[in-house]
Design an enzyme around this catalytic site. Structure first.
Site: not given
Ligand code: NAX
Length: 367
Positions: A11-12, A14, A92, A98, A159, A162, A187
């Site tokens: 997800g690099a 993102g 989602r 879910r 968390d 926070r 989480h």
């Molecule tokens: P973004 O939607 O900005 O970026 C995600 C990226 O992942 C996209 O560029 C997409 O192309 C890529 N991607 C999707 N499937 C993939 C795969 N199979 N292989 C490689 N890349 C893939 O999301 P972002 O704001 O960066 O958040 C990333 C994730 O973190 C989300 O699932 C979000 O819900 C989660 N979070 C988790 C948190 C935690 O504390 N555990 C807090 C922050 C965030 O909400």
């Protein structure tokens, strides 16, 4: 100068990654004398955007950034990595239940678990951030039969931070004067941010707090902080999530400060009566690249009730994907003694395919 370590990030392209990559390359994760090789992984359609980020990295001329490689598949991207940060997940979509979300992610994380098993360094340390992070981490771990379940974690550090930030704001302390806060469970909004063992300036702080503030203001606010951020800025937490990834990996690799602990979602070994075989956030201490659950914290009835609520949610998530979890790894996850096989980080092996088109920045620096 040390030899470089390899770090894979999915997800690099993102939002979180946009804050994270530059801090890793600046040395914030592993220190000012640790060069890094970044192996960045994205979906094929996001590769042009990823290429743009790699250009920006190059344009920073970071002294510690050894090499950046771009990959559109996990198998190549995880090759020989010492650390894997799994940000990419399926968000989602409209009308998605879910359980649909869980199954869509189960596909992604089972493939990534297998790829880590087959291609990463045997001591790889993995943190899953992509939601639902705890269950995604369990799926990845269950698909990696040759790695220890203790190598897979999910992130509750945001968390945890926070919790600390809100307590600092409430008491007027600097966050560095606060120790021993903990986050338990999933989480999600069922998590339990726990102030009962917290100290400010080395003294217990809980007796001086208004219980009404703790129960009705502080706990729900931490639990729903992600939604509060989205409502305010129209996007989910990114910079604070990236900061939490830095903290999570740094403490795991380099250790938690003496007298303090942090929170990490790890495969439960049954401590505090939590069901075995789910990925649950516990208070942990880290030393020499290993973590241990902090034992013997006094838990009152209200705390134990909160642990049960968040445990029930994780058991439900697990049940929804159970048919996708390989049976061969069940035993190892249900009878886990938490220790890493080795805390040692082996440094980047020489490999001879550095001229592949995936390499966008190769410095050949003498380090
Ligand atoms: P973004 O939607 O900005 O970026 C995600 C990226 O992942 C996209 O560029 C997409 O192309 C890529 N991607 C999707 N499937 C993939 C795969 N199979 N292989 C490689 N890349 C893939 O999301 P972002 O704001 O960066 O958040 C990333 C994730 O973190 C989300 O699932 C979000 O819900 C989660 N979070 C988790 C948190 C935690 O504390 N555990 C807090 C922050 C965030 O909400």
């Amino acid at each position: 100068m040390k030899r470089p370590v390899r770090i894979a990030i999915t997800g690099a392209a993102g939002s979180i990654s946009n804050s994270l990559l530059f801090r890793i390359a600046a040395g914030d994760m592993f220190g000012p004398d640790q060069p890094v090789i970044l192996q960045l992984i994205e979906r094929p359609e996001a590769m042009p955007a990823l290429h743009g980020m790699a250009m920006e990295l190059e344009d920073c001329a970071f002294p510690l950034l050894h090499t950046v490689r771009l990959h559109d598949n996990a198998e190549a991207g995880f090759k020989n990595v010492h650390y894997a940060i799994l940000l990419g997940a399926r968000p989602r979509g409209p009308g998605m239940e879910r359980k649909d979300l869980l199954s869509a992610n189960a596909e992604i994380f089972s493939r990534q678990g297998r790829a880590l098993n087959d291609h990463a360094n045997h001591d790889v340390k993995v943190v899953v951030v992509g939601n639902p992070a705890n269950t995604n981490a369990l799926i990845a771990s269950r698909n990696a039969p040759d790695l220890s379940p203790s190598q897979f974690t999910a992130m509750s550090r945001l968390d945890h931070n926070r919790t600390k930030g809100m307590l600092a704001n409430h008491t007027g302390c600097n966050p560095t004067d606060i120790r021993r806060v903990a986050v338990w469970g999933n989480h999600s909004a069922t998590q339990y941010p726990d102030l009962r063992h917290a100290e400010t300036f080395g003294m217990p702080v809980f007796p001086s707090l208004d219980l009404n503030w703790v129960e009705n203001d502080f706990i729900p606010r931490v639990q729903k902080r992600g939604a509060e951020v989205i409502a305010a800025r129209g996007q989910s937490s990114a910079a604070s999530a990236a900061n939490a990834v830095i903290d999570h990996m740094r403490d795991w690799a380099l250790g938690t400060p003496p007298g303090d602990f942090t929170s990490m979602c790890i495969v439960s070994d049954g401590s505090y009566g939590v069901a075995k075989g789910i990925v649950f956030s516990f208070p942990v201490c880290c030393r020499y690249g290993r973590y241990q659950i902090v034992q013997n914290l006094a838990m009152d009835e209200a705390s134990l009730k909160r642990l049960k609520t968040t445990e029930a949610e994780l058991l439900e998530e697990k049940a929804a994907v159970d048919h996708l979890l390989p049976k061969e790894t069940e035993e190892a996850h249900n009878n886990l003694s938490i220790r890493l096989r080795s805390g040692a980080v082996r440094y980047a092996e020489e490999d001879n395919d550095d001229d592949s088109p995936a390499t966008v920045l190769r410095t050949d620096r003498v380090m």
